[in-house]
Motif scaffolding. Structure first.
Motif, PDB file in Angstrom:
ATOM      1  N   ASP A  81     -43.675  27.267 -20.096  1.00 62.23           N
ATOM      2  CA  ASP A  81     -42.432  27.643 -19.417  1.00 62.23           C
ATOM      3  C   ASP A  81     -42.544  29.077 -18.919  1.00 62.23           C
ATOM      4  O   ASP A  81     -42.346  30.030 -19.675  1.00 62.23           O
ATOM      5  CB  ASP A  81     -41.250  27.508 -20.378  1.00 62.23           C
ATOM      6  CG  ASP A  81     -39.913  27.865 -19.733  1.00 62.23           C
ATOM      7  OD1 ASP A  81     -39.895  28.090 -18.511  1.00 62.23           O
ATOM      8  OD2 ASP A  81     -38.898  27.912 -20.453  1.00 62.23           O
ATOM      9  N   ALA A  82     -42.843  29.229 -17.643  1.00 59.44           N
ATOM     10  CA  ALA A  82     -43.031  30.568 -17.076  1.00 59.44           C
ATOM     11  C   ALA A  82     -41.731  31.347 -16.990  1.00 59.44           C
ATOM     12  O   ALA A  82     -41.747  32.566 -16.778  1.00 59.44           O
ATOM     13  CB  ALA A  82     -43.653  30.466 -15.687  1.00 59.44           C
ATOM     14  N   THR A  83     -40.571  30.671 -17.146  1.00 63.29           N
ATOM     15  CA  THR A  83     -39.287  31.379 -17.098  1.00 63.29           C
ATOM     16  C   THR A  83     -38.901  31.955 -18.453  1.00 63.29           C
ATOM     17  O   THR A  83     -37.980  32.777 -18.529  1.00 63.29           O
ATOM     18  CB  THR A  83     -38.166  30.444 -16.618  1.00 63.29           C
ATOM     19  OG1 THR A  83     -37.929  29.420 -17.598  1.00 63.29           O
ATOM     20  CG2 THR A  83     -38.522  29.790 -15.298  1.00 63.29           C
ATOM     21  N   VAL A 194     -29.378  33.121 -45.164  1.00 63.04           N
ATOM     22  CA  VAL A 194     -29.558  33.233 -43.714  1.00 63.04           C
ATOM     23  C   VAL A 194     -29.892  31.849 -43.176  1.00 63.04           C
ATOM     24  O   VAL A 194     -30.796  31.188 -43.688  1.00 63.04           O
ATOM     25  CB  VAL A 194     -30.690  34.222 -43.362  1.00 63.04           C
ATOM     26  CG1 VAL A 194     -30.892  34.291 -41.845  1.00 63.04           C
ATOM     27  CG2 VAL A 194     -30.406  35.602 -43.936  1.00 63.04           C
ATOM     28  N   SER A 195     -29.164  31.408 -42.158  1.00 63.76           N
ATOM     29  CA  SER A 195     -29.489  30.133 -41.511  1.00 63.76           C
ATOM     30  C   SER A 195     -30.580  30.347 -40.470  1.00 63.76           C
ATOM     31  O   SER A 195     -30.833  31.478 -40.028  1.00 63.76           O
ATOM     32  CB  SER A 195     -28.246  29.530 -40.857  1.00 63.76           C
ATOM     33  OG  SER A 195     -27.332  29.099 -41.848  1.00 63.76           O
ATOM     34  N   LEU A 196     -31.224  29.247 -40.087  1.00 62.58           N
ATOM     35  CA  LEU A 196     -32.367  29.326 -39.179  1.00 62.58           C
ATOM     36  C   LEU A 196     -32.204  28.351 -38.026  1.00 62.58           C
ATOM     37  O   LEU A 196     -31.972  27.156 -38.239  1.00 62.58           O
ATOM     38  CB  LEU A 196     -33.665  29.007 -39.934  1.00 62.58           C
ATOM     39  CG  LEU A 196     -34.945  28.895 -39.101  1.00 62.58           C
ATOM     40  CD1 LEU A 196     -35.346  30.261 -38.531  1.00 62.58           C
ATOM     41  CD2 LEU A 196     -36.090  28.311 -39.938  1.00 62.58           C
ATOM     42  N   ILE A 197     -32.318  28.852 -36.792  1.00 62.61           N
ATOM     43  CA  ILE A 197     -32.459  27.997 -35.613  1.00 62.61           C
ATOM     44  C   ILE A 197     -33.927  28.049 -35.216  1.00 62.61           C
ATOM     45  O   ILE A 197     -34.455  29.108 -34.876  1.00 62.61           O
ATOM     46  CB  ILE A 197     -31.571  28.478 -34.454  1.00 62.61           C
ATOM     47  CG1 ILE A 197     -30.096  28.376 -34.841  1.00 62.61           C
ATOM     48  CG2 ILE A 197     -31.846  27.667 -33.190  1.00 62.61           C
ATOM     49  CD1 ILE A 197     -29.141  28.918 -33.780  1.00 62.61           C
ATOM     50  N   ILE A 198     -34.593  26.909 -35.296  1.00 62.34           N
ATOM     51  CA  ILE A 198     -36.032  26.845 -35.060  1.00 62.34           C
ATOM     52  C   ILE A 198     -36.318  25.820 -33.971  1.00 62.34           C
ATOM     53  O   ILE A 198     -35.542  24.897 -33.759  1.00 62.34           O
ATOM     54  CB  ILE A 198     -36.790  26.478 -36.365  1.00 62.34           C
ATOM     55  CG1 ILE A 198     -38.298  26.633 -36.195  1.00 62.34           C
ATOM     56  CG2 ILE A 198     -36.414  25.092 -36.833  1.00 62.34           C
ATOM     57  CD1 ILE A 198     -38.766  28.046 -35.943  1.00 62.34           C
ATOM     58  N   GLY A 199     -37.413  25.981 -33.255  1.00 64.23           N
ATOM     59  CA  GLY A 199     -37.769  25.061 -32.184  1.00 64.23           C
ATOM     60  C   GLY A 199     -37.946  23.637 -32.679  1.00 64.23           C
ATOM     61  O   GLY A 199     -38.554  23.409 -33.730  1.00 64.23           O
ATOM     62  N   ASP A 200     -37.423  22.685 -31.922  1.00 64.34           N
ATOM     63  CA  ASP A 200     -37.525  21.289 -32.354  1.00 64.34           C
ATOM     64  C   ASP A 200     -38.925  20.719 -32.165  1.00 64.34           C
ATOM     65  O   ASP A 200     -39.212  19.605 -32.607  1.00 64.34           O
ATOM     66  CB  ASP A 200     -36.487  20.413 -31.634  1.00 64.34           C
ATOM     67  CG  ASP A 200     -36.574  20.508 -30.124  1.00 64.34           C
ATOM     68  OD1 ASP A 200     -37.496  21.186 -29.606  1.00 64.34           O
ATOM     69  OD2 ASP A 200     -35.719  19.904 -29.446  1.00 64.34           O
ATOM     70  N   THR A 233     -35.015  27.331 -25.927  1.00 65.53           N
ATOM     71  CA  THR A 233     -34.360  27.695 -24.671  1.00 65.53           C
ATOM     72  C   THR A 233     -33.019  28.346 -24.970  1.00 65.53           C
ATOM     73  O   THR A 233     -32.521  28.296 -26.094  1.00 65.53           O
ATOM     74  CB  THR A 233     -34.108  26.443 -23.802  1.00 65.53           C
ATOM     75  OG1 THR A 233     -33.225  25.556 -24.508  1.00 65.53           O
ATOM     76  CG2 THR A 233     -35.407  25.711 -23.483  1.00 65.53           C
ATOM     77  N   ARG A 234     -32.399  28.923 -23.937  1.00 61.93           N
ATOM     78  CA  ARG A 234     -31.063  29.481 -24.101  1.00 61.93           C
ATOM     79  C   ARG A 234     -30.069  28.382 -24.466  1.00 61.93           C
ATOM     80  O   ARG A 234     -29.226  28.563 -25.353  1.00 61.93           O
ATOM     81  CB  ARG A 234     -30.624  30.180 -22.803  1.00 61.93           C
ATOM     82  CG  ARG A 234     -31.484  31.377 -22.417  1.00 61.93           C
ATOM     83  CD  ARG A 234     -31.027  31.973 -21.080  1.00 61.93           C
ATOM     84  NE  ARG A 234     -31.896  33.077 -20.661  1.00 61.93           N
ATOM     85  CZ  ARG A 234     -32.995  32.921 -19.924  1.00 61.93           C
ATOM     86  NH1 ARG A 234     -33.366  31.708 -19.549  1.00 61.93           N
ATOM     87  NH2 ARG A 234     -33.714  33.969 -19.594  1.00 61.93           N
ATOM     88  N   LEU A 260     -35.107  33.847 -26.737  1.00 64.65           N
ATOM     89  CA  LEU A 260     -34.366  33.022 -25.783  1.00 64.65           C
ATOM     90  C   LEU A 260     -33.276  32.226 -26.501  1.00 64.65           C
ATOM     91  O   LEU A 260     -32.155  32.100 -26.001  1.00 64.65           O
ATOM     92  CB  LEU A 260     -35.337  32.075 -25.067  1.00 64.65           C
ATOM     93  CG  LEU A 260     -34.992  31.692 -23.625  1.00 64.65           C
ATOM     94  CD1 LEU A 260     -34.797  32.928 -22.771  1.00 64.65           C
ATOM     95  CD2 LEU A 260     -36.076  30.806 -23.043  1.00 64.65           C
ATOM     96  N   GLN A 261     -33.597  31.687 -27.669  1.00 67.79           N
ATOM     97  CA  GLN A 261     -32.575  30.995 -28.460  1.00 67.79           C
ATOM     98  C   GLN A 261     -31.472  31.963 -28.885  1.00 67.79           C
ATOM     99  O   GLN A 261     -30.291  31.606 -28.913  1.00 67.79           O
ATOM    100  CB  GLN A 261     -33.205  30.363 -29.701  1.00 67.79           C
ATOM    101  CG  GLN A 261     -34.082  29.149 -29.410  1.00 67.79           C
ATOM    102  CD  GLN A 261     -34.754  28.632 -30.662  1.00 67.79           C
ATOM    103  OE1 GLN A 261     -35.199  29.412 -31.515  1.00 67.79           O
ATOM    104  NE2 GLN A 261     -34.846  27.322 -30.790  1.00 67.79           N
TER     105      GLN A 261
END
Length: 348
Positions: A81-83, A194-200, A233-234, A260-261
């Motif tokens: 993802d170049a963006t 602490v909660s974690l948002i991680i890549g799926d 991603t956002r 980004l997240q």
């Protein structure tokens, strides 16, 4: 010297023979100067050739030069993802590192599509690039397919969290990086968890970020918060943030697997009428320039992109120079430490 040779002005591209006549040398001497060899040329003669090139506007034929040198002086890079600011900054850093050594860079963004990625890699190989740099997230499948097809182009995997057989891999100490930001939230700001948002798409066994998150909780004898998988991603960060922050037991602190997240998460916090860091503290992993322009500025674990880029370019060129560099058994995993960058999002 000082005038264009007869028959060149207005009659098409300037040739090597034109440069030779202008400088008063042979075609071979011009070739030696342009290609840096194979024979040496005295400095006064080389200076005369360079002046002729500048005066005439001569541009060497890159295809012929590649055939003569056995190298196109070009590297290929494939990112998902170049963006994404991380990959955008990494690409620029790789381009700079390659340019310092006289190499150009061709880049392809696959959009996380394996078919697009493979077509891009094969196209770059058809263009006779001297080496390929592939992002580990999707690149391992493509690297394996290139080997199956007998493609001999050297491959180095970047953004890699673990070794991959037969290849040099470049990555940051992700477990230590996330451990550091979680430790900061637990110990300095005294959050219960602490909660974690991680890549799926992240593999918990090899990715490292979830490992570091768990390790920090264990060391501080705290129960880990909730895990919310989401795309890197956002939108992924935003949607995961909405889910976490609307739970009955709303977390007081959240770490994201990427900047980004975190940007998406900041929007989710705002939409729900909450404040950072008063209602929820945030931290992230990546350390891109974007993290310093959010509001509040992000506390983040910064990856050393410039250093990793230089190591990746150096590694692929060494593999290209070594005829056995692409063979299985050349595995080496190079890990680079991250830096904890304190912003305002954690409460500092």
């Amino acid at each position: 010297m000082g005038r264009k040779p007869a028959g060149t002005a207005g009659q098409g591209a300037v040739t090597r023979a034109d440069v030779a006549r202008y400088a008063g040398v042979s075609d071979a001497v011009v070739s030696f100067v342009v290609n840096g060899g194979p024979k040496s040329v005295s400095e006064p003669t080389a200076a005369r050739v360079r002046e002729a090139i500048a005066q005439l506007g001569y541009r060497p034929n890159s295809t012929a030069r590649a055939l003569a040198l056995g190298s196109t002086r070009t590297l290929g890079l494939v990112v998902p993802d170049a963006t994404n600011p991380f990959y955008a900054e990494y690409t620029v850093a790789i381009q700079r590192a390659a340019a310092k050594l006289g190499f150009a860079l061709l880049t392809i963004s696959s959009g996380y599509d394996p078919a697009v990625e493979l077509r891009g890699m094969l196209d770059l190989c058809d263009r006779q690039v001297d080496g390929l740099l592939l992002a580990r997230g999707t690149g391992t499948t493509g690297a394996g397919e290139l080997a199956r097809r007998g493609v001999r182009t050297p491959v180095v995997l970047i953004d890699s969290t673990s070794p991959y057989p037969g290849h040099i891999t470049i990555g940051s100490a992700a477990a230590d990086g996330v451990d550091a930001v979680v430790e900061h939230l637990l110990r300095v700001h005294d959050h219960a968890s602490v909660s974690l948002i991680i890549g799926d798409t992240a593999d918990a066994d090899t990715d490292g970020r979830e490992t570091g998150w768990l390790r920090a909780h264990a060391r501080n004898r705290r129960s880990p918060g909730q895990v919310e998988p989401a795309p890197f991603t956002r939108t992924g960060g935003h949607d995961a943030g909405i889910r976490l922050l609307q739970r009955t037991r709303r977390p007081t602190a959240i770490v994201t697997g990427s900047d980004l997240q975190a940007v998406g998460l900041l929007r989710a916090v705002r939409e729900l009428g909450l404040r950072v860091p008063e209602d929820v503290a945030l931290a992230s992993f990546d350390g891109t320039e974007e993290a310093s322009f959010t509001w509040s500025t992000l506390t983040t674990s910064r990856q050393p992109i410039d250093t990793m880029a230089e190591a990746a370019v150096s590694a692929v060129l060494v593999a290209q120079a070594n005829e056995d560099g692409h063979e299985p058994g050349a595995s080496e995993h190079r890990v680079f430490a991250t830096d904890l960058v304190i912003g305002e999002s954690c409460g500092c």
